[in-house]
Design a protein around this motif. Structure first.
Motif, PDB file in Angstrom:
ATOM      1  N   LYS A   1      -8.573  11.094  -0.213  1.00  0.00           N
ATOM      2  CA  LYS A   1      -9.695  11.172  -1.158  1.00  0.00           C
ATOM      3  C   LYS A   1      -9.768   9.940  -2.054  1.00  0.00           C
ATOM      4  CE  LYS A   1     -10.251  16.197  -1.691  1.00  0.00           C
ATOM      5  NZ  LYS A   1     -10.112  17.334  -2.650  1.00  0.00           N
ATOM      6  N   GLU A   2      -8.612   9.530  -2.603  1.00  0.00           N
ATOM      7  CA  GLU A   2      -8.608   8.481  -3.626  1.00  0.00           C
ATOM      8  C   GLU A   2      -8.495   7.074  -3.042  1.00  0.00           C
ATOM      9  OE1 GLU A   2      -5.595   9.440  -6.466  1.00  0.00           O
ATOM     10  OE2 GLU A   2      -6.453  11.419  -6.919  1.00  0.00           O
ATOM     11  N   LYS A   3      -7.813   6.957  -1.882  1.00  0.00           N
ATOM     12  CA  LYS A   3      -7.630   5.648  -1.211  1.00  0.00           C
ATOM     13  C   LYS A   3      -7.176   4.553  -2.171  1.00  0.00           C
ATOM     14  CE  LYS A   3     -10.827   6.347   2.636  1.00  0.00           C
ATOM     15  NZ  LYS A   3     -11.063   7.786   2.428  1.00  0.00           N
ATOM     16  N   PRO A   4      -6.025   4.748  -2.866  1.00  0.00           N
ATOM     17  CA  PRO A   4      -5.517   3.674  -3.742  1.00  0.00           C
ATOM     18  C   PRO A   4      -4.927   2.537  -2.913  1.00  0.00           C
ATOM     19  CG  PRO A   4      -3.939   5.449  -3.614  1.00  0.00           C
ATOM     20  CD  PRO A   4      -5.136   5.907  -2.837  1.00  0.00           C
ATOM     21  N   GLU A   5      -4.500   1.498  -3.579  1.00  0.00           N
ATOM     22  CA  GLU A   5      -3.917   0.360  -2.879  1.00  0.00           C
ATOM     23  C   GLU A   5      -2.646   0.803  -2.143  1.00  0.00           C
ATOM     24  OE1 GLU A   5      -2.168  -4.142  -3.850  1.00  0.00           O
ATOM     25  OE2 GLU A   5      -3.125  -2.925  -5.419  1.00  0.00           O
ATOM     26  N   GLY A   6      -2.532   0.435  -0.866  1.00  0.00           N
ATOM     27  CA  GLY A   6      -1.376   0.807  -0.065  1.00  0.00           C
ATOM     28  C   GLY A   6      -1.365   2.260   0.364  1.00  0.00           C
ATOM     29  N   TRP A   7      -2.539   2.901   0.368  1.00  0.00           N
ATOM     30  CA  TRP A   7      -2.594   4.345   0.630  1.00  0.00           C
ATOM     31  C   TRP A   7      -2.239   4.689   2.079  1.00  0.00           C
ATOM     32  CZ3 TRP A   7      -6.018   6.746   4.054  1.00  0.00           C
ATOM     33  CH2 TRP A   7      -7.028   5.934   4.573  1.00  0.00           C
ATOM     34  N   VAL A   8      -2.474   3.781   3.018  1.00  0.00           N
ATOM     35  CA  VAL A   8      -2.170   4.068   4.425  1.00  0.00           C
ATOM     36  C   VAL A   8      -0.666   4.255   4.614  1.00  0.00           C
ATOM     37  CG1 VAL A   8      -2.255   3.187   6.781  1.00  0.00           C
ATOM     38  CG2 VAL A   8      -4.200   2.827   5.241  1.00  0.00           C
ATOM     39  N   HIS A   9       0.110   3.392   3.964  1.00  0.00           N
ATOM     40  CA  HIS A   9       1.573   3.505   4.036  1.00  0.00           C
ATOM     41  C   HIS A   9       2.035   4.831   3.420  1.00  0.00           C
ATOM     42  CE1 HIS A   9       5.805   2.507   3.798  1.00  0.00           C
ATOM     43  NE2 HIS A   9       5.776   2.662   2.481  1.00  0.00           N
ATOM     44  N   LYS A  10       1.463   5.179   2.279  1.00  0.00           N
ATOM     45  CA  LYS A  10       1.817   6.435   1.616  1.00  0.00           C
ATOM     46  C   LYS A  10       1.412   7.638   2.453  1.00  0.00           C
ATOM     47  CE  LYS A  10       1.349   4.429  -3.017  1.00  0.00           C
ATOM     48  NZ  LYS A  10       0.606   4.463  -4.302  1.00  0.00           N
ATOM     49  N   LEU A  11       0.235   7.543   3.058  1.00  0.00           N
ATOM     50  CA  LEU A  11      -0.250   8.631   3.908  1.00  0.00           C
ATOM     51  C   LEU A  11       0.673   8.855   5.099  1.00  0.00           C
ATOM     52  CD1 LEU A  11      -2.490  10.687   4.641  1.00  0.00           C
ATOM     53  CD2 LEU A  11      -3.649   8.824   5.856  1.00  0.00           C
ATOM     54  N   LEU A  12       1.172   7.769   5.659  1.00  0.00           N
ATOM     55  CA  LEU A  12       2.076   7.870   6.809  1.00  0.00           C
ATOM     56  C   LEU A  12       3.366   8.603   6.431  1.00  0.00           C
ATOM     57  CD1 LEU A  12       2.697   7.117   9.745  1.00  0.00           C
ATOM     58  CD2 LEU A  12       3.649   4.947   8.912  1.00  0.00           C
ATOM     59  N   ILE A  13       3.898   8.278   5.256  1.00  0.00           N
ATOM     60  CA  ILE A  13       5.126   8.940   4.784  1.00  0.00           C
ATOM     61  C   ILE A  13       4.902  10.437   4.629  1.00  0.00           C
ATOM     62  CG2 ILE A  13       6.691   9.167   2.807  1.00  0.00           C
ATOM     63  CD1 ILE A  13       6.344   6.151   2.357  1.00  0.00           C
ATOM     64  N   ASN A  14       3.798  10.802   3.962  1.00  0.00           N
ATOM     65  CA  ASN A  14       3.534  12.220   3.730  1.00  0.00           C
ATOM     66  C   ASN A  14       3.190  12.964   5.014  1.00  0.00           C
ATOM     67  OD1 ASN A  14       2.108  11.110   0.716  1.00  0.00           O
ATOM     68  ND2 ASN A  14       3.896  12.445   0.820  1.00  0.00           N
TER      69      ASN A  14
END
Length: 608
Positions: free
Chosen positions: A397-410
């Motif tokens: 939803k928010e797409k902050p900076e580096g969100w793809v990396h964070k999304l992968l972890i979660n």
């Protein structure tokens, strides 16, 4: 007497301004918030071997790749909860993440699961610690439940003394345990590398095993994941950290994850090389320590520190449960009493509630850790799955900076957590089925409590309330048992309120008593109307309630208020109360449920 005992056990009350002094440093926080996760290395590897032994000792080498899978999940969880700490710095963990990103129901499922899980944390930790003690001293086995309950009472008392005080007590045993296990792993690794451990004790990695299946390996993996319980506790307890709270909490989380990974890996490797498996009444850690050192000082040092941390791991629950309950209470899903701080600035009601229910669980399950662990683990992985999924939604939803990396972890954490949860339901359904019963019940009560608070708020809101009916006067009813100073004191108070609308009510059980009392009353209080209500069935409450209803109906027609003044004498010593029938308390308890009736008690204090 009670106050003296309370001060002795809990200590002097603390001012609200001293709250800052109750915050935790990273060193103390690591001890009390990580003890649950760190202590799980004492039984997590054993749970893997417990599943593999159904095939035979030849299958024990599978514990190595299974442990690697557990470490991958640990890494995903640690990184994910680090993100949660910075995204939700006020605490709440899985409950807040799930509620804000997935909705109220997922939030309540996570919150309810964690509340139950923290109760199980105390029960499992103390039961496992008791097992460690009785492994070293088998003669104590018959007293497992008594020993476990005594430890819960002790830990509850220490936590009521305050966060920092309990942390000071618990820090040393936790660090001694870490030291003891690093010594054990170091000496064990040295023995393996120098050839002091016979290769015949274990099968080579990759040895074909007949009867092994993917299902069994997944079951062993799910069982091994019990070593990850307690990882989320730091994200729930961020408000307990000294400022800057999020940064200190994140550093503590990373330190805990690193230590947990090293200890878990070391125990699994030693168990494999030593060929150690599950044995009744002797833990895997006890077997490794005995084979490494023999039954000397180091063996008992390891067993002693293991027992201590397993017992003190319960303190993680005492740190996280009250704070989670506070978040739920602020959202009106649990009673508001959980938001109240006690004398020592801790959330005492949450601490006491946790202790009582943990004792009940220990007694019901007879302190058998194996019966509690599956239920305990599923209560952890449901919130794990929901919190990871909630963070996925947040990043998308928010797409902050580096969100793809964070999304992968979660995403990694969510998928593995979901797999573990499903495996627990499939392979240990007979142990975890209560979750499907008590979780809906808990959520139902959450909604009922929330509905109650909302209804009260609606009724008490001034803007929406019906205008109050003006009161033209007051009718005062005074129940009288005899002609005494107690009654005289109450009548004097009634006269100060409404001197011309007082009705004294006497309830005799015999007709002759009725006439005698009326004569005495006329001589003593001729200016106050007396009504006698003969009660052939010797009931005081029912005749009085009927009379109050009659007076109230007439008073309502003239907008008069009905007030019942109850005379009550107060003995000089508290224990004297048991010598009296306390009829005034009974009358008041019934009258409080009468609408539009004011109940007042006029105390008369005795001097002897």
């Amino acid at each position: 007497m009670f106050s003296y005992i309370k001060r002795f056990l809990i200590g002097r009350p603390l001012k609200s301004t001293e709250l800052g002094e109750q915050k935790l440093t990273k060193v103390k926080a690591l001890a009390i918030l990580s003890s649950d996760a760190l202590s799980s290395v004492a039984y997590g590897p054993e749970q893997i071997l417990l599943v593999l032994m159904t095939i035979g000792a030849i299958a024990y080498w599978y514990s190595i790749p299974i442990a690697i899978g557990v470490l991958i999940l640990l890494a995903a969880l640690i990184l994910s909860y680090r993100q949660i700490i910075f995204a939700y710095p006020h605490g709440g963990g899985a409950y807040v993440v799930s509620k804000e990103n997935l909705g109220v129901l997922p939030g309540l499922i996570a919150g309810g699961s964690l509340l139950v899980d923290y109760i199980l944390t105390v029960a499992v930790s103390v039961s496992a610690g008791t097992d460690a003690i009785t492994s070293a001293f088998p003669s104590l086995h018959p007293y497992n439940v008594i020993i476990a309950v005594a430890f819960v009472v002790l830990i509850t008392t220490l936590n009521l003394r305050g966060v920092t005080e309990s942390a000071s007590v618990f820090a040393l045993p936790v660090y001694l345990f870490i030291l003891a296990l690093f010594i054990l792993i170091g000496v064990g690794a040295y023995n393996i590398l120098t050839g002091h451990v016979s290769p015949s004790l274990h099968t080579s990695i990759g040895t074909p095993v007949a009867g092994i299946s993917l299902f069994l390996l997944l079951r062993a993996f799910a069982s091994g994941c019990t070593a990850l319980t307690g990882v989320e506790a730091i994200s729930n307890a961020i408000p307990n950290f000294k400022e800057p709270s999020p940064r200190n909490a994140a550093k503590t989380l990373m330190a805990m994850g690193t230590i947990l990974a090293l200890l878990f890996s070391g125990i699994v490797i030693l168990a494999y090389y030593y060929g150690v498996g599950h044995r009744e009444e002797v833990t895997v850690l006890s077997q490794i320590a005995e084979q490494t050192f023999g039954r000397n000082f180091m063996y008992f040092f390891i067993q002693g520190t293991t027992a201590l941390i397993l017992i003190l791991a319960a303190n993680t629950g005492y740190s996280a449960f009250p704070l989670l309950a506070v978040n739920l209470a602020k959202d009106k899903f649990v009673p508001r009493m959980f938001t109240v701080r006690g004398d020592r600035l801790g959330y005492s009601n949450g601490i006491i509630f946790l202790g009582l229910f943990s004792i009940i669980l220990i007694i019901v399950f007879k302190g058998q850790t194996e019966m509690l662990i599956p239920l305990y683990a599923i209560g952890v992985f449901i919130p794990f799955t929901l919190s990871q999924t909630g963070m996925m939604v947040k990043w998308i939803k928010e797409k902050p900076e580096g969100w793809v990396h964070k999304l992968l972890i979660n995403t990694t954490g969510a998928l593995i957590s979901l797999l573990v949860s499903v495996m627990f339901f499939i392979t240990k359904f007979s142990s975890v089925w209560p979750v499907l019963v008590f979780l809906p019940i808990i959520i139902y009560f959450f909604h009922r409590i929330h509905k109650h608070y909302e209804a009260i708020a609606e009724q008490l809101r001034v803007s929406n309330s019906v205008p109050a009916i003006p009161i033209e006067g007051n009718v005062i009813i005074v129940p009288v048992a005899g002609i005494t100073h107690v009654v005289e004191n109450s009548l004097n108070y009634a006269k100060s309120l409404s001197p011309h609308q007082i009705i004294a009510v006497h309830i005799p059980f015999e007709r002759e008593d009725e006439a005698i009392f009326e004569q005495k009353w006329g001589n003593w209080q001729p200016g106050i109307r007396l009504v006698t209500l003969y009660s052939p069935y010797r009931s005081i409450v029912q005749p009085l309630l009927k009379f109050v209803d009659i007076v109230q109906n007439k008073a309502n027609e003239s907008n008069y208020q009905v007030t019942v003044i109850i005379p009550q004498f107060i003995p000089k010593k508290g224990w004297h109360n048991i010598l009296h029938n306390q009829s005034s308390l009974l009358i008041r308890a019934h009258l409080l449920y009468r609408k539009n009736v004011i109940v007042a008690t006029v105390p008369y204090h005795l001097s002897k």
